[in-house]
Design an enzyme around this catalytic site. Structure first.
Site, PDB file in Angstrom:
ATOM      1  N   GLU A 212     -35.832  32.306  28.885  1.00 30.27           N
ATOM      2  CA  GLU A 212     -36.175  31.461  27.738  1.00 30.27           C
ATOM      3  C   GLU A 212     -36.730  32.233  26.561  1.00 30.27           C
ATOM      4  OE1 GLU A 212     -37.605  28.506  25.058  1.00 30.27           O
ATOM      5  OE2 GLU A 212     -38.817  30.106  25.918  1.00 30.27           O
ATOM      6  N   ASP A 213     -37.551  33.245  26.823  1.00 31.05           N
ATOM      7  CA  ASP A 213     -38.105  34.013  25.716  1.00 31.05           C
ATOM      8  C   ASP A 213     -38.117  35.508  26.058  1.00 31.05           C
ATOM      9  OD1 ASP A 213     -39.065  34.373  23.194  1.00 31.05           O
ATOM     10  OD2 ASP A 213     -41.097  33.670  23.597  1.00 31.05           O
ATOM     11  N   ILE A 275     -43.417  33.647  25.297  1.00 29.10           N
ATOM     12  CA  ILE A 275     -44.257  34.805  25.591  1.00 29.10           C
ATOM     13  C   ILE A 275     -44.493  35.601  24.307  1.00 29.10           C
ATOM     14  CG2 ILE A 275     -43.506  35.004  27.988  1.00 29.10           C
ATOM     15  CD1 ILE A 275     -41.668  37.283  27.160  1.00 29.10           C
ATOM     16  N   ASP A 327     -44.321  27.829  22.239  1.00 29.08           N
ATOM     17  CA  ASP A 327     -44.261  29.265  21.993  1.00 29.08           C
ATOM     18  C   ASP A 327     -45.585  29.756  21.442  1.00 29.08           C
ATOM     19  OD1 ASP A 327     -43.091  31.759  22.028  1.00 29.08           O
ATOM     20  OD2 ASP A 327     -42.049  31.518  20.113  1.00 29.08           O
ATOM     21  N   ASN A 428     -36.297  29.993  19.621  1.00 23.15           N
ATOM     22  CA  ASN A 428     -37.284  31.063  19.445  1.00 23.15           C
ATOM     23  C   ASN A 428     -36.896  32.014  18.318  1.00 23.15           C
ATOM     24  OD1 ASN A 428     -39.162  30.404  21.549  1.00 23.15           O
ATOM     25  ND2 ASN A 428     -37.589  31.023  23.017  1.00 23.15           N
TER      26      ASN A 428
END
Length: 513
Positions: A212-213, A275, A327, A428
């Site tokens: 995801e990040d 993150i 986020d 993101n």
């Protein structure tokens, strides 16, 4: 006789309504026996709440102590305490948490504001939303960009919203059609994309459950969060805890290695989301991880130990303003900016928030000395990052298809500078430290992401934004795929001519530019 409520109150100023503040309650009288407004006891949540009373069970008391879905039309306004769920005969009661300033928290069906009798909802799918929300639109609905303009939550039919109500009746009302059209437009439901390929790409072995990040250190070490389980979105391994991977982009053939996490941390409930890394003056590397244990929101702070590829857990951060964190961007060893992608943490209320198009999402600044909201008015604040000169904060509003540029001040407050409108759902944001370019993973069609139909896969798209502060920023589509290779791209990050593309729940891609 009370007047029927719309279903969602006006957003209160600040967090929780001040004593004496009366919520707005307008609408039509409820049908049958459900139009009488009735006050209810406040359960340590909202100081001022309200409840829409149904014929058999309460309506939706979004900021009161409880809410529910009844079987028949109704609606009332209780200005003195929010009221209990009322024990809907065939509905859902959602209780507000104690001392949360009126924010509902996950509860269950049954009786009263305590939401007795049902287990906590864990990562429900899109198909669990009420039929009137997820019902498809027909061509007769004429869902063009002009449909729903000027629509407000007050026009929502003053009847209860339960699966017992046939979608053929409720989902075809003008107000719900307009709301559905707005939802489809925000999700880019009609958009299809042409592929844009890169010549030197390969899927990263070992990452099968999302990426995801991604955050890359200046020395080329890339951290990847994997295994996110998010309400309404698909998960290929819902029973497995999340992981943090590391890739060394300096290697000729980089590979993903799972980082070992120190003892004492609850790995079983680890559910990593956004993150961010921070390098201290003594070169200590801190990794901040947005975590959703049991569908709550926390921020976990780790210290990275490179010698043995491990993370040492330092602390868990919880706060009433960190209600639905998506986020994060670290500003120090114990401070950060974070986005809340929803105002509510309960799945049904989150979905209604999106359905009604409420702009209650925000950005919060956190430090041990001060926690405050620094920006608000987003449909769904998502990715966040900072410019290389540390002067500007970038915020992606995924449902508004925009990237906002905010100026950062000495007191950590943010003020709006400009907005870049795009034609995709921006997730993101990563910033190239050398050029200042913004790289972002996007969802060309958000409806496909929610439905996750194997016959109609969610696509992936990567954009590069150059000179965002100029009058004419340059936006380039670097990569696009129909889902056959990569599904649901959420992040794109570069280092030394190498590109990593991550996804919400699928694979990850490594490319040489």
């Amino acid at each position: 006789m009370g007047r029927g409520c719309s279903g969602i109150p006006a957003r209160p100023e600040g967090r929780g309504s001040p004593p004496g503040a009366a919520p707005r309650c307008e609408g039509r009288p409820g049908a049958e026996r459900g139009s009488q407004a009735r006050p209810g006891p406040s359960r340590g949540g909202a100081e001022r709440g309200w409840e829409a009373a149904g014929a058999r069970g309460s309506g939706l008391g979004a900021l009161g102590s409880g809410s529910g879905h009844g079987e028949a039309a109704g609606g009332g306004c209780a200005r003195d305490g929010g009221g209990p769920g009322g024990g809907a005969a065939a509905g859902l009661s959602v209780r507000a948490g104690r001392g949360r300033g009126g924010r509902p928290r996950s509860g269950g069906s049954g009786s009263g504001a305590e939401g007795k009798g049902a287990p906590e909802m864990i990562s429900p799918g899109f198909d669990t939303a009420p039929a009137w929300v997820r019902s498809p639109l027909t061509s007769a609905d004429c869902c063009g960009p002009e449909v729903g303009v000027g629509w407000s939550e007050r026009s929502l039919p003053a009847r209860s919203v339960d699966a017992a109500v046939p979608s053929s009746s409720l989902s075809r009302t003008p107000a719900v059609i307009a709301a559905n059209c707005r939802r489809r437009n925000r999700l880019n439901a009609a958009r299809e994309i042409d592929p844009v390929t890169l010549p030197n790409c390969q899927l990263i072995k070992g990452i099968e459950r999302g990426s995801e990040d991604i955050d890359i250190l200046p020395n080329g070490l890339a951290f990847i969060s994997s295994g996110l389980k998010y309400p309404g979105l698909k998960s290929f391994a819902p029973d497995k805890p999340g992981e943090i991977f590391l890739m060394d982009l300096n290697e000729e053939k980089p590979r993903a290695v799972e980082l070992r996490i120190s003892r004492g941390f609850d790995l079983a409930s680890f559910n990593p989301h956004g993150i961010s890394t921070y390098i201290d003056k003594d070169d200590t590397v801190y990794l901040f991880v947005v975590n959703h244990p049991h569908q709550k929101s926390t921020v976990e702070v780790f210290k990275f130990v490179e010698d043995d590829n491990s993370l040492v857990h330092l602390k868990t951060i919880r706060h009433d303003l960190l209600i639905s964190v998506n986020d994060i961007v670290a500003m120090g060893p114990d401070s950060f900016y974070a986005t809340n992608d929803h105002y509510f943490s309960d799945f049904i209320l989150m979905f209604l928030e999106m359905f009604l198009g409420l702009t209650w999402s925000n950005v919060v600044y956190y430090s041990p000395k001060e926690v405050k909201e620094v920006a608000a008015g987003f449909y769904s604040a998502n990715g966040i990052n900072i410019s290389p000169d540390k002067k500007y904060i970038y915020v992606a509003d995924v449902l508004d298809h925009k990237v906002h540029v905010m100026e950062k001040h000495a007191n950590w407050n943010l003020t709006h500078v400009k907005t870049l409108q795009l034609d995709t759902l921006v997730d993101n944001l990563s910033v190239d430290p050398d050029t200042g370019d913004i790289w972002t993973g996007c969802h060309p069609n958000g409806m496909k992401l929610l439905y996750s139909d194997p016959e109609n896969l969610p696509a992936s798209e990567v954009l590069r934004i150059q000179n965002i502060l100029s009058e004419k920023p340059v936006v380039t589509r670097v990569y696009a795929d129909d889902g056959s290779v990569l599904q649901g791209s959420s992040v794109a990050s570069v280092h030394g001519g190498k590109l990593l593309i991550g996804t919400v729940f699928h694979r990850a891609l490594y490319c040489e530019l």
